[in-house]
Write an enzyme that holds these catalytic residues in place. Sequence first.
Site, PDB file in Angstrom:
ATOM      1  N   THR A  24     -31.138 112.158  83.757  1.00  0.00           N
ATOM      2  CA  THR A  24     -30.045 111.019  83.607  1.00  0.00           C
ATOM      3  C   THR A  24     -29.022 111.018  84.995  1.00  0.00           C
ATOM      4  O   THR A  24     -28.861 110.126  85.537  1.00  0.00           O
ATOM      5  CB  THR A  24     -28.454 111.508  82.942  1.00  0.00           C
ATOM      6  OG1 THR A  24     -29.557 111.449  81.183  1.00  0.00           O
ATOM      7  CG2 THR A  24     -27.631 110.409  82.461  1.00  0.00           C
ATOM      8  N   GLU A  45     -27.163 103.740  91.300  1.00  0.00           N
ATOM      9  CA  GLU A  45     -25.619 103.102  92.275  1.00  0.00           C
ATOM     10  C   GLU A  45     -26.367 102.336  92.878  1.00  0.00           C
ATOM     11  O   GLU A  45     -26.238 101.536  94.194  1.00  0.00           O
ATOM     12  CB  GLU A  45     -24.781 104.401  92.720  1.00  0.00           C
ATOM     13  CG  GLU A  45     -24.361 104.903  91.611  1.00  0.00           C
ATOM     14  CD  GLU A  45     -23.254 106.093  91.970  1.00  0.00           C
ATOM     15  OE1 GLU A  45     -22.351 105.326  93.178  1.00  0.00           O
ATOM     16  OE2 GLU A  45     -23.094 107.141  91.832  1.00  0.00           O
ATOM     17  N   HIS A  55     -28.422 106.267  78.565  1.00  0.00           N
ATOM     18  CA  HIS A  55     -29.190 106.651  78.842  1.00  0.00           C
ATOM     19  C   HIS A  55     -29.618 106.973  77.396  1.00  0.00           C
ATOM     20  O   HIS A  55     -29.863 107.349  76.729  1.00  0.00           O
ATOM     21  CB  HIS A  55     -29.845 107.736  79.765  1.00  0.00           C
ATOM     22  CG  HIS A  55     -30.537 108.539  80.222  1.00  0.00           C
ATOM     23  ND1 HIS A  55     -31.395 109.407  80.588  1.00  0.00           N
ATOM     24  CD2 HIS A  55     -31.547 107.689  79.797  1.00  0.00           C
ATOM     25  CE1 HIS A  55     -32.341 109.833  81.505  1.00  0.00           C
ATOM     26  NE2 HIS A  55     -33.046 108.114  80.669  1.00  0.00           N
TER      27      HIS A  55
END
Length: 129
Positions: free
Chosen positions: A33, A41, A67
């Site tokens: 994750t 990002e 996720h």
Amino acid sequence: MLEVGITGHQELVVTEELTAKAMGSGELNVFATPAMLALMEKTAYQSVACELEEGSGSVGTMVNLTHSAASPVGMKITCDSKLIAMDGRKLVFEIEAKDDAGVIGQATHERFIIYNEKFQAKTDAKNGK
């Protein structure tokens, strides 16, 4: 020109270094994750970087992430972002990550436009630099 609708795209292949086991976020050899978050990002930040005025950048300030599926080592991950809103210096993105089997994660991500030197100086001042 910075405007709503800008999109970004990144790809990577899951390596041992990007697994939950290697990153310390779990015990399995699956895409971590934290690695997915970093990819998301990066996708958002790079999509607008060339549209910002010289000397400016953006920093992440919020992520709401799911996720939803695991990806094994060796699988290709694709990530797509879209700038969906702007409010002054706040940028809001929708992001989706997929592997060869389908969607593995989604996020809403906020970034804030900053002046790089001023931001760095203010941050360094925390250490008395």
